[in-house]
Write a protein that holds these residues in place. Structure first.
Motif, PDB file in Angstrom:
ATOM      1  N   UNK A 143      30.992  42.592  29.554  1.00 34.91           N
ATOM      2  CA  UNK A 143      31.577  42.043  30.772  1.00 34.91           C
ATOM      3  C   UNK A 143      31.252  40.564  30.830  1.00 34.91           C
ATOM      4  N   UNK A 144      31.950  39.850  31.710  1.00 31.27           N
ATOM      5  CA  UNK A 144      31.643  38.431  31.895  1.00 31.27           C
ATOM      6  C   UNK A 144      30.236  38.259  32.445  1.00 31.27           C
ATOM      7  N   UNK A 145      29.796  39.191  33.287  1.00 29.97           N
ATOM      8  CA  UNK A 145      28.441  39.124  33.835  1.00 29.97           C
ATOM      9  C   UNK A 145      27.401  39.200  32.723  1.00 29.97           C
ATOM     10  N   UNK A 146      27.598  40.110  31.773  1.00 27.76           N
ATOM     11  CA  UNK A 146      26.640  40.231  30.670  1.00 27.76           C
ATOM     12  C   UNK A 146      26.610  38.943  29.857  1.00 27.76           C
ATOM     13  N   UNK A 147      27.797  38.404  29.564  1.00 32.81           N
ATOM     14  CA  UNK A 147      27.862  37.163  28.779  1.00 32.81           C
ATOM     15  C   UNK A 147      27.167  36.023  29.511  1.00 32.81           C
ATOM     16  N   UNK A 148      27.458  35.877  30.792  1.00 31.44           N
ATOM     17  CA  UNK A 148      26.887  34.772  31.552  1.00 31.44           C
ATOM     18  C   UNK A 148      25.378  34.950  31.705  1.00 31.44           C
ATOM     19  N   UNK A 149      24.918  36.159  32.010  1.00 32.35           N
ATOM     20  CA  UNK A 149      23.483  36.402  32.181  1.00 32.35           C
ATOM     21  C   UNK A 149      22.736  36.205  30.874  1.00 32.35           C
TER      22      UNK A 149
ATOM     23  N   UNK B  25      39.885  25.933  32.883  1.00 24.93           N
ATOM     24  CA  UNK B  25      39.917  25.967  34.330  1.00 24.93           C
ATOM     25  C   UNK B  25      41.038  26.795  34.928  1.00 24.93           C
ATOM     26  N   UNK B  26      41.767  27.523  34.106  1.00 20.91           N
ATOM     27  CA  UNK B  26      42.865  28.356  34.617  1.00 20.91           C
ATOM     28  C   UNK B  26      42.614  29.822  34.258  1.00 20.91           C
ATOM     29  N   UNK B  27      43.109  30.701  35.109  1.00 27.57           N
ATOM     30  CA  UNK B  27      43.008  32.145  34.875  1.00 27.57           C
ATOM     31  C   UNK B  27      44.419  32.710  34.878  1.00 27.57           C
ATOM     32  N   UNK B  28      44.823  33.321  33.777  1.00 30.55           N
ATOM     33  CA  UNK B  28      46.175  33.863  33.660  1.00 30.55           C
ATOM     34  C   UNK B  28      46.123  35.330  33.261  1.00 30.55           C
ATOM     35  N   UNK B  29      47.116  36.066  33.721  1.00 32.21           N
ATOM     36  CA  UNK B  29      47.225  37.496  33.440  1.00 32.21           C
ATOM     37  C   UNK B  29      48.399  37.740  32.506  1.00 32.21           C
TER      38      UNK B  29
ATOM     39  N   UNK C 144      34.326  33.995  39.508  1.00 37.84           N
ATOM     40  CA  UNK C 144      35.235  33.386  38.531  1.00 37.84           C
ATOM     41  C   UNK C 144      34.820  31.947  38.262  1.00 37.84           C
ATOM     42  N   UNK C 145      34.426  31.231  39.317  1.00 41.98           N
ATOM     43  CA  UNK C 145      34.043  29.833  39.155  1.00 41.98           C
ATOM     44  C   UNK C 145      32.863  29.653  38.226  1.00 41.98           C
TER      45      UNK C 145
ATOM     46  N   UNK D  64      47.521  37.821  41.993  1.00 44.22           N
ATOM     47  CA  UNK D  64      46.562  36.742  41.756  1.00 44.22           C
ATOM     48  C   UNK D  64      45.676  37.103  40.572  1.00 44.22           C
ATOM     49  N   UNK D  65      45.785  36.325  39.492  1.00 39.25           N
ATOM     50  CA  UNK D  65      44.984  36.608  38.303  1.00 39.25           C
ATOM     51  C   UNK D  65      43.493  36.476  38.599  1.00 39.25           C
ATOM     52  N   UNK D  66      43.120  35.529  39.447  1.00 45.66           N
ATOM     53  CA  UNK D  66      41.705  35.360  39.771  1.00 45.66           C
ATOM     54  C   UNK D  66      41.163  36.585  40.507  1.00 45.66           C
ATOM     55  N   UNK D  67      41.973  37.114  41.418  1.00 50.37           N
ATOM     56  CA  UNK D  67      41.526  38.309  42.131  1.00 50.37           C
ATOM     57  C   UNK D  67      41.434  39.511  41.193  1.00 50.37           C
ATOM     58  N   UNK D  68      42.380  39.605  40.269  1.00 46.21           N
ATOM     59  CA  UNK D  68      42.342  40.694  39.298  1.00 46.21           C
ATOM     60  C   UNK D  68      41.077  40.578  38.447  1.00 46.21           C
ATOM     61  N   UNK D  69      40.731  39.349  38.036  1.00 43.96           N
ATOM     62  CA  UNK D  69      39.518  39.158  37.242  1.00 43.96           C
ATOM     63  C   UNK D  69      38.286  39.583  38.037  1.00 43.96           C
TER      64      UNK D  69
END
Length: 850
Positions: free
Chosen positions: A658-664, A560-564, A528-529, A442-447
């Motif tokens: 990280x995505x957290x840094x970007x989002x924050x 809206x898609x997450x791919x590995x 992820x959402x 699951x790419x979402x779980x990997x993310x």
């Protein structure tokens, strides 16, 4: 004789057992025939072996005292059997009133050999016998008994004895014992997981030892190294241990020497240098066995097993189980459990699952007082066993619980140095969790797991740096010396002594930072959402890169898609990134012969092609519909100037740890302007700096300008604190060896990355047109350190900087165009993309939110 005995006690207190033994043998020779043949923390704490019983009595009385002291001095040099024989002789000669001293010394010798039960029995006999007698000797007994409690994990009892020992020692004016008792008090903090508090106490103890007991400083260095290992600072711990080992070798303190070698083996193991770990552990084991230090020999044997290669799993499992039983026989619960877990993991690696399951079921409940290492190993072994049985969900839950322990540990740390270092403690757990998620497909779980495993220090804000007199004095001297070095460099002079002094001052400042307490729980992991929602709002796609067992992977979130995607081997791409940085630095600011310039330009094209083919070509279709791109690099790829890649040139591009840094960062971003006028700073020694600031002042007419002598460190920090928008035109220097002192040159000295931790409020948007300060040192877990990273940790939303040198004329043109775009309302990433589109040498990147 009395004088010789007193001098020998002083030598023992100063960690010089060989000198003490020589003096005692001389004293004994005057009393009877000389015998033939021929303190310190044990398990991390300070013990004391000096015995200075004074008073009258006959020859037997004095002989007993000399024999008792000589027993300790001989044992400290590795002649434990001789020491025990001397104590037996002393007990036969000692009058009843002085038997307590013999019991106390025998207890200490058992303690030094790791035999806690026997040591406690002897000291418990001695303590009440001394309660109404020799108070100094009572302080020693309490001190040594505190060490036994530390070894057994009885922290409250250890602290009670240490503090009572200090109280008695102070009352008797015995500052050496008082300092050792404080040392043990600090070690209680370490065992409780409060590393900053422990280091603060150790710093106080070091000053005391320097005054009253300099021979004991290597012992303190050993415990400081253990504290640094507890927060993942392996290299720093190794350097500290090397100094301690030299001291122990000179002083012939063989127990401490062997303990330091064993700690050095731990450093090598943590760094993945298995052969070195085995060799050092074997050397330590040999010394322990010669001394008769059975428990310590078992610890060294376990360390040697942990350094074995994977192919030896079957033998490791059997031997580790034997060691676990050996530790249990000595009532060493933590060590026994660690050895058992090593056996369980080896059985899993060997594919012997029924045996592994049975061995895992035989464990005891790990208490809260168990070491973090044991608790993390428990979660890892349970996760690996669940994974081997195909219970992927259970495996991930155990990994998550283990990483939560690391996160909780991080919450007690205030220094960026420690916040980023501690990721190494959970590296095995993080790697297993990510591998398990990948196996699920699951790419979402990997993310989600990739975000749990990378740049976790950004979930915590560092504590504001101290402004105490010692730190301020060190900073002031460091700036002064840096200015002298800059002047010398301009004049073609070199003074190596100045650089050495600068390194000493940097270390002082770092160590003060290590003592900062943490601020508690940090940010929760990002979903992820939430990332997909933010990407959709900006018409962006995210590329999150991972290095998993040498393979480069990419997670793409778009529409809206997450791919590995599996891209390539990691190392060739990392090598291309290193070569590209070298080529770009060689191009900038130099007049090159045409032939050499052609060679470098051809190399730049090759490296860009290598990175493009490996990373961008497989993702081209997935990224084709996105207006902007967010890149989350990994390890060595953090140095890639992504905007130079053909697929990304001219597109709004943001780079984040990280995505957290970007989002924050995006959530914290404010529109340009509300925080006050822009701040423009020009540093010295850069021909175009003031011209650049004047040109930008035309774009921002209300800007506050700091140029010439006005651009001091203090004035700049005042202006930077909470500023909405700041631009620096100054020389920059990335210090790879001591990244907290990466710096910008200002009028009165360097503004260092460390200084940013003194700001009360984060600046919103910072532009660094200086060279190199976009670089970072990447630690385990993709934890970043550097000038740009320091601003992001502080909470700055957007930083514009370059990981390589930029030609002066390119920097001027790009920066002017960039500021015009921002002033007209463009987002930073859009303004930078437009400003850089026509400049193939423009390596500026937009970090953070964009």
């Amino acid at each position: 004789m009395e004088r010789l005995h007193r001098l020998s006690v002083e030598a023992t207190d100063n960690g010089r057992p060989a000198l003490a033994a020589r003096r005692l043998r001389r004293a004994l020779a005057l009393l009877e025939s000389a015998p033939e043949g021929g303190s310190a923390p044990d398990g991390g704490s300070a013990a004391d072996g000096g015995s200075a019983v004074e008073g009258g009595g006959g020859a037997d009385d004095l002989v007993a005292r000399v024999l008792t002291s000589l027993a300790h001095a001989e044992a400290e040099q590795g002649r434990t059997e001789l020491g025990m024989e001397l104590l037996d002789r002393a007990q036969r000669r000692a009058p009843p009133a002085e038997l307590a001293i013999v019991h106390a010394q025998r207890g200490l010798m058992h303690l030094r050999m790791g035999a806690g039960t026997e040591a406690l029995r002897e000291l418990d006999i001695a303590a009440p016998m001394l309660a109404g007698g020799d108070r100094v000797e009572l302080a020693r007994v309490l001190l040594n008994r505190s060490v036994i409690h530390l070894m057994a994990g009885r922290i409250r009892l250890a602290r009670d004895d240490a503090r009572r020992s200090a109280q008695v020692a102070h009352a008797q004016g015995h500052e050496v014992i008082a300092a050792k008792a404080l040392h043990n008090d600090g070690y209680c903090d370490l065992l409780l997981g409060d590393v900053p508090a422990a280091l603060a106490v150790f710093a106080r103890v070091d000053r005391l030892y320097e005054d009253v007991n300099p021979g004991f400083r290597p012992v303190l260095a050993l415990d400081r190294a253990r504290a640094l290992l507890a927060v993942g600072l392996t290299d720093e711990a190794g350097r500290t241990l090397d100094r301690a080992i030299d001291g122990f070798r000179r002083q012939r303190l063989m127990q401490d020497y062997a303990e330091a070698e064993l700690a050095r083996a731990q450093c090598a193991l943590d760094a993945g240098r298995l052969a070195e770990a085995r060799a050092r552990a074997r050397r330590a084991e040999t010394h322990f066995r010669r001394r008769g230090s059975t428990v310590w020999a078992l610890r060294a044997a376990l360390m040697r097993l942990r350094g074995e290669e994977a192919g030896a799993a079957g033998r490791v499992a059997r031997r580790a189980a034997e060691l676990s039983a050996g530790f249990a026989a000595f009532d060493m619960a933590d060590d026994a459990e660690l050895a058992r877990l090593v056996s369980v993991r080896a059985l899993i690696a060997a594919g012997r699952l029924p045996e592994a399951t049975a061995a895992a079921a035989g464990g005891v409940v790990v208490s809260r007082r168990a070491s973090l290492e044991v608790r993390l190993m428990r979660h890892l072994a349970a996760a690996e066993l669940a994974g081997a049985h195909g219970e992927r969900g259970l495996a991930l839950r155990r990994v998550r619980a283990g990483l939560a322990l690391v996160h909780s540990h991080r919450g007690r740390l205030g220094s960026l140095d420690l916040l980023t270092g501690v990721a190494a403690l959970g590296a095995d757990l993080a790697a297993y969790g990510l591998t398990t998620a990948l196996a699920g497909g699951s790419a979402r779980q990997v993310f989600a797991w990739s975000e749990r495993c990378r740049a976790q220090a950004f979930r915590h804000r560092p504590t504001r740096a101290p402004e105490d007199p010692a730190t301020a004095e060190a900073l002031a001297e460091l700036r002064q010396l840096a200015e002298r070095m800059r002047a010398d460099e301009a004049a073609g002079r070199r003074q190596p002594g100045l650089r050495r002094r600068c390194l000493e001052l940097e270390q002082v400042i770092r160590e003060r930072g290590w003592q900062l307490p943490g601020v508690g729980p940090g940010l929760a992991p990002v979903s992820v959402g939430a990332v997909e929602e933010a990407l959709a709002a900006g018409d962006q796609a995210m590329v999150s890169l991972l290095n998993v067992r040498g393979r480069l992977l990419a997670l793409v979130l778009a529409r809206g898609r997450c791919r590995l995607y599996e891209l390539s081997a990691y190392e060739p791409v990392a090598e291309a990134a290193r070569r590209l940085a070298g080529d770009l630095n060689a191009q900038a600011g130099r007049i090159l012969r045409p032939a050499l310039r052609e060679v470098i330009e051809a190399s730049v094209r090759r490296q860009l092609a290598t990175i493009t083919d490996a990373v961008m070509a497989p993702l081209r279709q997935a990224l084709s519909g996105a207006r902007g791109i967010v890149v989350i690099p990994t390890m060595g790829l953090s140095a890639v100037p992504w905007g130079l890649l053909p697929d990304l040139r001219g597109r709004p591009l943001v780079v984040a740890p990280s995505a957290l840094v970007w989002l924050s960062a995006g959530r914290g971003r404010e529109p340009y302007g509300p925080g006050g006028p822009p701040v423009l700073v020009a540093g010295p020694g850069l021909d175009h700096a003031e011209t650049e600031v004047e040109r930008l002042a035309a774009v921002h007419p209300k800007a506050r300008r700091l140029i010439g002598g006005l651009a001091t460190v203090s004035a700049t920090l005042d202006a930077l604190d909470g500023a909405s928008f700041t631009h620096f035109a100054a020389h920059g220097h990335h210090e790879r060896e001591n990244v907290f002192f990466s710096r910008l040159d200002l009028a009165d000295g360097p503004l260092m990355a460390y200084d940013l931790q003194r700001l009360g409020r984060a600046p919103g948007h910072v532009v660094l047109s200086a060279c190199d300060v976009g670089q970072a040192v990447v630690r385990a877990g993709d934890e970043l350190l550097g000038f740009t990273a320091a601003l992001l940790y502080l909470g700055t939303s957007t930083v514009i900087s370059s990981p390589t040198r930029v030609p002066d004329h390119v920097a001027e043109e790009v920066m002017t165009a960039y500021h015009r775009g921002v002033a007209e309302g463009a987002a930073p990433a859009d303004a930078l993309a437009a400003a850089s589109a026509g400049e193939p040498a423009a390596t500026f990147m937009c970090f953070g939110a964009g």
